[in-house]
Enzyme design. Structure first.
Site, PDB file in Angstrom:
ATOM      1  N   TYR A   1      -1.757   0.221  10.616  1.00 39.50           N
ATOM      2  CA  TYR A   1      -2.722  -0.345   9.019  1.00 39.50           C
ATOM      3  C   TYR A   1      -0.783  -0.613   7.900  1.00 39.50           C
ATOM      4  O   TYR A   1      -0.280  -1.560   8.022  1.00 39.50           O
ATOM      5  CB  TYR A   1      -3.327   0.190   8.727  1.00 39.50           C
ATOM      6  CG  TYR A   1      -3.197  -0.110   7.293  1.00 39.50           C
ATOM      7  CD1 TYR A   1      -4.172  -1.793   7.124  1.00 39.50           C
ATOM      8  CD2 TYR A   1      -3.398   0.585   6.217  1.00 39.50           C
ATOM      9  CE1 TYR A   1      -4.225  -1.786   5.788  1.00 39.50           C
ATOM     10  CE2 TYR A   1      -3.489   0.020   4.834  1.00 39.50           C
ATOM     11  CZ  TYR A   1      -3.847  -1.030   4.367  1.00 39.50           C
ATOM     12  OH  TYR A   1      -4.216  -1.407   3.398  1.00 39.50           O
TER      13      TYR A   1
ATOM     14  N   SER B   1       0.902  -1.324  -0.074  1.00 34.23           N
ATOM     15  CA  SER B   1      -0.213  -0.171  -0.211  1.00 34.23           C
ATOM     16  C   SER B   1       1.253   1.101   0.552  1.00 34.23           C
ATOM     17  O   SER B   1       1.725   1.347   0.785  1.00 34.23           O
ATOM     18  CB  SER B   1      -0.983   0.408   1.226  1.00 34.23           C
ATOM     19  OG  SER B   1      -1.087   1.382   1.182  1.00 34.23           O
TER      20      SER B   1
END
Ligand SMILES: Cc1cc2nc3c(=O)[nH]c(=O)nc-3n(C[C@H](O)[C@H](O)[C@H](O)COP(=O)(O)OP(=O)(O)OC[C@H]3O[C@@H](n4cnc5c(N)ncnc54)[C@H](O)[C@@H]3O)c2cc1C
Lengths: 251, 480
Positions: free
Chosen positions: A157, A144
């Protein structure tokens, strides 16, 4: 086997209900992919995904796979590879967590890290070894843009993806020259069920766009793919923004 | 562990079973890694076959198959070029007995001075006799001579049990091996019937065709007068000149052709000079070599503009008609061999060659396909069109009586996969097929349609090689 354009005939998806993974599977089935393994926690969603892909013409199997249960990965994934060559593994599982809540509940925070990082480490290593024994195949890992720099709003995260990202880069180097190929995909904000309800970031993208980028990356045998491609430049710039400023950016 | 193995990955050495190395075909697409073994004796080859393990083995010649025919991911690849002896030449009867790893280039060097030529040569001399049989290659003389294996009198085949069998034409094992892409076993030696020649020169006629119809008419009317016949076609030409082409046809020049003064009707360039040159040593085999292509070439160098300009130049450069020009064998047959590693100019993604054949009577399909390629503006340099004669006995041999077209396309062209799938559909509907030695992307479902004798081939393999010792990436991809 993959064809001249890098399109796989068989696909193993870890995280079989992921919107990005399913968009990718649809795209590849329209070309050459005929066999799909969907690995995930047993659920109606997983079965539905299998039925859907079967309807597109692929022979589809589901297998019970839990990212957190690292001990089981060798046995479960070993069985898939024993059935025949896998041309591409798409590592697509991951949880977003709830930053505010997870900061208060360390055990919940650790579960995000266990799923996104530790679970990925063990399952990717099992797959990497199998691909190397086959002498061919791609391991495509969904990282990501959040892995690039810690952000106040989602660093739990983000840190798990950062670990995964670094791990994947190293694994790619380790497998270089073995016939197996590792490709790191760094999407920005993707509109999926995982991000539903979240405020959208600029340069938001779709699962279909990620799928298109993955197909192109396979053809080029790329090592890193950004989606959208312009993120590569944006992040190159953001990386050098001083922390005091970065902290206050509305990202 | 991956890390350990990766550290040990480079530089495979002779018979070292734990090292793997990436392997591709000539098109440089879809690399896979294998243990590369280079046997020096038949015993070493047999030992390698017996020891090749769960992922099997496959023979490899000079790697000129464009796709994945000579790759075997995770298994063994037997590089046969170490077995390259010419054992016996019957200079009176015109046969040669040689190892399968001998290249056609080497055979020409040895045989031409004795007045013999290989019966069939592809567009490059850099192929081995084993590769020529395994792909049952064709030359520009197919309409007269058929494919390579038709000139093979006998061969020795190392089979999955480690035994060596003598295989002769007319037997099922021969017909499965000719065109069998190495999947029946490793060819160790072959006895090949040769073609007598008086000189190492070609007498060549060149003419231009305005468009595809003109080309087909010319080829149909006059092909039978030539042993060798080929058309270079400009697939980037559009509209009225779609399918315009340069026909080059020839015959081995007889000795008296070197003496004959240049006919006044022709415009042969350098004709007189080369004739005198030629007469002094009529059977000398000479080749030229240009610098190799660089190892790294940026993607997209060979775009439409480059290809268009080149094709335009090639077409304009040819005369409307020229007869009896003397050319060297290397110029006439193997133009590309002058540039080593020319395959690199397509960059990292590599390129695919698309070669298909459609039977006579299916000219409409050929026109449609040429039309689609022209309309699509594929950046293709010099596509090749020719006529095939009678089909060959090999079960998976490619030729059937009809038209064959071959073109190179960069694999990086967007949407190319789907486009070629569309062409496959046309080919299959016209009872045609694509060539396995060039393939890297066929839809497996179409294989049995294109090759109706596939079931026999599979049955023979099951019986001969029940453990599936011989396997290649091509075989895995298409389910051969
Ligand atoms: C520039 C160019 C032009 C070409 N023109 C033509 C043409 O005009 N006509 C044509 O027909 N082809 C043509 N080809 C294709 C070429 O002739 C074939 O691919 C041929 O098989 C290559 O031989 P190789 O020795 O390089 O074999 P490889 O490419 O190494 O192997 C090809 C196949 O042969 C098998 N094989 C090789 N050696 C053995 C052995 N000893 N025993 C058993 N199996 C073996 C391999 O397993 C594989 O399946 C061309 C290729 C190039 C690059």
């Amino acid at each position: 086997m993959k064809d001249a354009f890098g399109t796989p005939q068989s696909l193993l998806i870890l995280g079989g209900t992921s919107d990005i993974a399913l968009a990718t599977a649809r795209r590849l089935i329209a070309r050459r992919t005929r066999t799909v393994w969907l690995a995930g926690r047993p659920s109606p969603a997983l079965e539905n995904a299998a039925v859907h892909l079967r309807g597109l013409g692929a022979e589809t199997h589901t297998i019970s796979f839990d990212a957190i249960d690292s001990e089981s990965h060798e046995a479960i994934l070993g069985k898939v590879f024993a059935e025949g060559d896998i041309d591409m593994v798409l590592l697509a599982f991951g949880v977003l967590g709830d930053q505010a809540n997870d900061e208060r509940d360390p055990a919940a925070a650790a579960r995000v890290a266990q799923t996104n990082y530790t679970g990925a480490v063990s399952s990717a290593l099992v797959c990497a070894r199998a691909l190397q024994a086959q002498g061919h195949g791609s391991l495509v890992v969904l990282s990501s843009v959040a892995a690039e720099r810690a952000r106040r709003s989602n660093f739990i995260y983000g840190s798990s993806k950062a670990g995964l990202d670094t791990f994947t880069q190293g694994l790619g180097d380790a497998l270089h020259g073995t016939g197996a190929h590792v490709m790191l995909v760094r999407p920005g904000f993707v509109r999926t069920s995982m991000t539903a309800g979240l405020p959208e970031s600029p340069l938001a993208t779709t699962p279909e766009a990620v799928a298109t980028a993955i197909e192109l990356g396979l053809r080029r045998r790329s090592e890193t793919v950004w989606v959208p491609g312009s993120l590569r430049l944006v992040m190159a710039a953001l990386r050098h923004v001083p922390r005091a400023v970065f902290r206050r950016l509305p990202l | 562990m991956p890390a350990d193995a990766a550290a040990a990955a480079p530089a495979p050495s002779h018979l070292s079973p734990d090292r793997t190395t990436p392997v591709t075909g000539w098109g440089r697409t879809a690399p896979t890694a294998a243990r590369l073994i280079r046997p020096r004796t038949y015993e070493e080859a047999a030992a390698a076959v017996r020891a090749c393990g769960a992922r099997g083995g496959i023979a490899r010649g000079l790697g000129r198959a464009y796709g994945d025919a000579a790759q075997n991911a995770g298994g063994a690849v037997l590089d046969m070029t170490g077995l390259d002896r010419v054992h016996a030449i019957d200079a009176d009867g015109g046969t040669v007995l040689c190892d399968a790893g001998v290249s056609l280039h080497r055979l020409m060097e040895v045989l031409l001075p004795l007045g013999w030529f290989v019966p069939v040569t592809p567009g490059t001399r850099q192929v081995t006799v084993g590769g020529a049989i395994a792909a049952d290659i064709h030359g520009t003389n197919h309409h007269v001579s058929g494919s390579f294996a038709r000139h093979v009198l006998s061969l020795e085949l190392l089979t999955a049990d480690g035994e060596i069998r003598t295989v002769v034409p007319g037997t099922p094992l021969f017909d499965a091996t000719a065109g069998g892409m190495g999947l029946t076993g490793v060819i160790l030696t072959a006895t090949v019937r040769l073609l007598p020649v008086e000189t190492s020169w070609m007498s060549v006629d060149t003419e231009r065709a305005r468009d595809l119809d003109d080309l087909l008419t010319r080829l149909t009317a006059t092909d039978r007068y030539y042993r060798y016949s080929v058309a270079w076609i400009d697939l980037l030409a559009r509209g009225a000149s779609t399918g315009r082409a340069v026909l080059t046809r020839g015959e081995h020049a007889p000795l008296e052709a070197l003496e004959r003064p240049k006919p006044s009707s022709t415009r042969a360039r350098g004709g007189r000079f080369s004739r005198r040159d030629a007469l002094s040593s009529p059977l000398e085999f000479r080749t030229s070599r240009l610098p190799a292509a660089p190892a790294f070439v940026p993607e997209g160098l060979l775009g439409r503009t480059t290809a268009s300009l080149f094709n335009e130049f090639w077409y304009r450069r040819a005369p409307d008609a020229r007869a009896d020009e003397l050319q060297r064998i290397s110029t006439f047959f193997h133009l590309l061999d002058g540039v080593p590693h020319w395959n690199r100019i397509y960059g990292r993604s590599g390129f695919v060659q698309y070669q298909f054949v459609v039977g006579y009577g299916h000219e409409e399909a050929l026109r449609r396909i040429v039309g689609r390629i022209s309309a699509r503006r594929c950046p293709s340099f010099l596509a090749v069109l020719k006529r095939f004669g009678e089909g060959d006995p090999g079960w998976l041999s490619f030729p059937l009586p009809g038209w064959t077209l071959a073109l190179d396309i960069p694999a990086s062209l967007p949407g190319l996969g789907a486009f070629l799938d569309g062409l496959d559909g046309e080919v299959a509907a016209a009872a045609g097929r694509v060539y396995l030695a060039k393939d890297a992307r066929l839809r497996p479902e179409l294989l049995a349609v294109m090759y109706p004798r596939l079931p026999e081939f599979r049955a023979l393999r099951r019986e001969l090689d029940p453990r599936g010792v011989f396997v290649s990436d091509l075989a895995r991809r298409l389910g051969l």
